[in-house]
Design a protein around this motif. Structure first.
Motif, short mmCIF file in Angstrom:
data_model
loop_
_atom_site.label_atom_id
_atom_site.label_comp_id
_atom_site.label_asym_id
_atom_site.label_seq_id
_atom_site.Cartn_x
_atom_site.Cartn_y
_atom_site.Cartn_z
N ALA A 402 11.44 2.01 1.25
CA ALA A 402 10.73 1.08 2.13
C ALA A 402 9.47 1.72 2.71
O ALA A 402 8.42 1.08 2.80
N TYR A 403 9.59 2.97 3.11
CA TYR A 403 8.43 3.71 3.63
C TYR A 403 7.33 3.80 2.57
O TYR A 403 6.15 3.53 2.82
N GLN A 404 7.73 4.14 1.35
CA GLN A 404 6.75 4.25 0.27
C GLN A 404 6.15 2.90 -0.09
O GLN A 404 4.94 2.80 -0.38
N GLY A 405 6.97 1.85 -0.07
CA GLY A 405 6.45 0.53 -0.38
C GLY A 405 5.36 0.11 0.58
O GLY A 405 4.33 -0.46 0.19
N GLY A 406 5.56 0.40 1.88
CA GLY A 406 4.55 0.08 2.87
C GLY A 406 3.26 0.85 2.65
O GLY A 406 2.15 0.29 2.76
N ILE A 407 3.38 2.13 2.31
CA ILE A 407 2.19 2.94 2.05
C ILE A 407 1.46 2.44 0.81
O ILE A 407 0.23 2.36 0.78
N ALA A 408 2.22 2.09 -0.23
CA ALA A 408 1.60 1.58 -1.45
C ALA A 408 0.79 0.32 -1.17
O ALA A 408 -0.33 0.16 -1.67
N ALA A 409 1.33 -0.59 -0.36
CA ALA A 409 0.60 -1.81 -0.03
C ALA A 409 -0.63 -1.51 0.82
O ALA A 409 -1.70 -2.10 0.62
N ASP A 410 -0.51 -0.59 1.77
CA ASP A 410 -1.67 -0.19 2.58
C ASP A 410 -2.80 0.32 1.70
O ASP A 410 -3.97 0.00 1.92
N ASN A 411 -2.44 1.12 0.70
CA ASN A 411 -3.46 1.71 -0.16
C ASN A 411 -3.97 0.74 -1.22
O ASN A 411 -5.18 0.64 -1.46
N ALA A 412 -3.04 0.02 -1.85
CA ALA A 412 -3.43 -0.87 -2.95
C ALA A 412 -4.15 -2.11 -2.46
O ALA A 412 -5.11 -2.58 -3.07
N ILE A 413 -3.69 -2.66 -1.34
CA ILE A 413 -4.22 -3.93 -0.84
C ILE A 413 -5.06 -3.74 0.43
O ILE A 413 -6.10 -4.37 0.61
N GLY A 414 -4.61 -2.89 1.32
CA GLY A 414 -5.32 -2.69 2.58
C GLY A 414 -6.54 -1.81 2.48
O GLY A 414 -7.32 -1.72 3.42
#
Length: 549
Positions: A402-414
């Motif tokens: 879950a922690y990694q998923g949030g970081i991935a979205a921050d980087n990929a989308i944010g």
């Protein structure tokens, strides 16, 4: 402006914080936040001022600037920013904890998101992992205590176990949590669910059920599944995995377990507590070989005292079916043995679910085990595609995914540049007594160049364990000998998983042994063991009175 996190060595007090803050302000840094306990400074710099200038400023005031991380970069997100016509901004492959964390965060950025799942919504944890195993483990503990309570004058007993009813109750809980924590959230956040097998066509296109869909960014969060070792005869035997074991409707009389990692230990003890004769078998010379020896020894002692057969140093020669029994032929210290059991559980690790993804078409590199290779920002070899969770073969915990998923979205989308930091990942094994660990083992600390001091506290020195009349276990604390900074904490005890969170804060924020000594600890709780193991650095805890400090 760019926001940085800079590691700073040599700070010991709030005065040091002020010196570093002044030095950074002098070069034009803004919003400076310095913390000597964490050994870091967080600040923003204008684009024209490089991080090297900040490091020089810190070094000039006699502190040592270390690694710098960009934790926020003010640039536009990829939503509406990438040229071309795409079906989605973000396609997430998988539907477990990491996938949902990423999808929800991407929606919050305003992205159009699709999630692809080939099987049951929710991934491993809620369906076939954490939730079903832990509720069954609790039932096993209750059954075991009813038959084996340690108190004189209490006459408790347990009747026969109806495994079918236990499994039905477990399945009902799984259905409820899957609906509440996963399925209902799809409509709540408004992303699209696509059921089917995903396969990359190229780096921008994926195919599901014969239909092609494009996206600006992708996340691979397909998880992992049981790894089956190449033991002669095994494929011809009706063996169990962690998934199929939790679907049994009748208890076997005996169970043999190949592998004694967290899955083998938990499920083996579960069935022992339900009344099954259990044998655990392990290739290495000790169970939990990556843990400190004191932890392994305490766990093996506890299991053996409970009546579980533990075999270490086993070489598996072959497996055969002999009527209703499985026969596992092993060699242990040069002696050949045959282990017989009605059921056989194979618990030898996990493998990433990547075979069907056709990753080569998307130029995504995989490792020797088929795991998706990622950098510190969770990018794969294709910068359009990210990966998170068990499919990367990192720590196999849903909270890490879950922690990694949030970081991935921050980087990929944010559009951020967040690095993954897994230095203080805590691990819990839900055996009885439970096992919990965070930070470095003694061996790992020495490999990293630390001069190490350790403190080992047997559980019979912890008042909570004495009143429970369950004293098999241990607390171990690993510290830097020079600064007494806590590097690792390792526990075998009742409620170790609850205690380890406090230890995690100590490791993460650079607390010292003295800090633990000075904190008040509630008497007759297992958490008091943290204070007691800190006290044993220079005192004999057995010579202290109750609540001594």
């Amino acid at each position: 402006m760019r926001k940085y996190r800079l590691q700073v060595e040599g700070m010991t007090c709030t005065g040091c914080e002020r010196h570093v803050e002044t030095a950074l302000n002098s070069i034009g840094a803004k919003n400076v936040d310095v913390n000597f306990r964490r050994g870091e400074a967080v600040f923003e710099l204008p684009e024209h001022i490089g991080i090297e200038k900040a490091k020089e400023a810190v070094n000039k005031v006699n502190y040592k600037a270390g690694e710098a991380e960009v934790i926020h970069q003010q640039k536009s997100s990829v939503v509406g920013d990438d040229e071309g016509d795409y079906d989605y901004d973000f396609i997430v492959i998988g539907s477990g904890g990491g996938a949902f964390s990423a999808a929800i965060k991407a929606v919050e950025y305003g992205a159009k998101v699709a999630m692809i799942e080939r099987g049951t919504i929710g991934g491993t944890c809620v369906n076939i992992g954490c939730v079903p195993s832990k509720t069954l483990l609790r039932s096993g503990e209750i059954n075991h205590l009813a038959k084996n309570n340690p108190f004189l004058g209490l006459n408790t007993s347990a009747g026969s176990v109806d495994l079918k009813k236990l499994m039905e109750q477990k399945d009902e809980l799984v259905r409820e949590l899957r609906q509440q924590k996963y399925v209902d959230l799809i409509d709540e956040y408004g992303f699209e669910l696509i059921q089917g097998e995903a396969k990359f066509v190229n780096e921008k296109t994926i195919e599901v059920n014969g239909n092609k869909r494009t996206a600006k960014r992708f996340l691979i969060a397909t998880g992992a599944s049981p790894l089956i070792p190449n033991i002669p005869g095994l494929k011809d035997v009706d063996y169990l995995t962690s998934t199929s074991l939790l679907e049994l409707k009748e208890l076997p009389k005996s169970l043999a377990v190949i592998g004694s990692g967290y899955i083998g230990l938990e499920l083996g003890q579960l069935f022992h507590h339900l009344g099954v004769e259990v044998t655990l078998m392990q290739r290495s010379q000790r169970i939990l070989k990556e843990y400190d020896p004191e932890i392994s020894e305490a766990v093996e002692k506890a299991l053996t005292e409970q009546g579980i057969h533990v075999i270490t140093g086993a070489t598996f020669e072959r497996v055969e079916q002999n009527g209703d029994m499985k026969q596992i032929h092993v060699t242990v210290h040069g002696e050949k043995k045959i282990i017989e059991a009605e059921q056989l559980l194979v618990a030898t690790g996990r493998k990433p679910n990547t075979e069907a993804l056709n990753l080569q078409a998307a130029n995504v590199e995989v490792g020797s085990r088929g795991e998706v290779k990622v950098d510190d920002y969770l990018r794969t070899s294709n910068p359009r595609i990210y990966a998170a969770g068990d499919v990367t073969m990192g720590p196999q915990f849903v909270y890490v995914a879950a922690y990694q998923g949030g970081i991935a979205a921050d980087n990929a989308i944010g559009g951020l540049e967040r690095k993954v930091n897994l230095d203080t990942v805590l691990a819990v094994i839900f055996t009885s007594p439970s096992i919990a660990t965070v930070g470095l083992t003694e061996e790992q600390a020495k490999e990293r160049g630390y001069e190490v001091r350790t403190s080992v506290l047997p559980l019979d020195a912890v008042p909570r364990a004495l009143v429970n009349r369950e004293t098999t276990g241990v607390f171990k604390l690993v510290a830097d000998a020079k600064t007494l900074k806590v590097l690792g904490v390792h526990i075998v005890a009742e409620n170790a998983g609850d205690v380890i969170y406090a230890a995690t804060l100590a490791v993460k924020f650079g607390l010292t042994v003295e800090d633990l000594r000075e904190c008040l600890a509630p008497y007759l709780t297992m958490a008091e063991g943290l204070k007691l193991v800190a006290l044993t650095f220079d005192k004999d805890v057995k010579k202290l009175s109750c609540c001594a400090s």
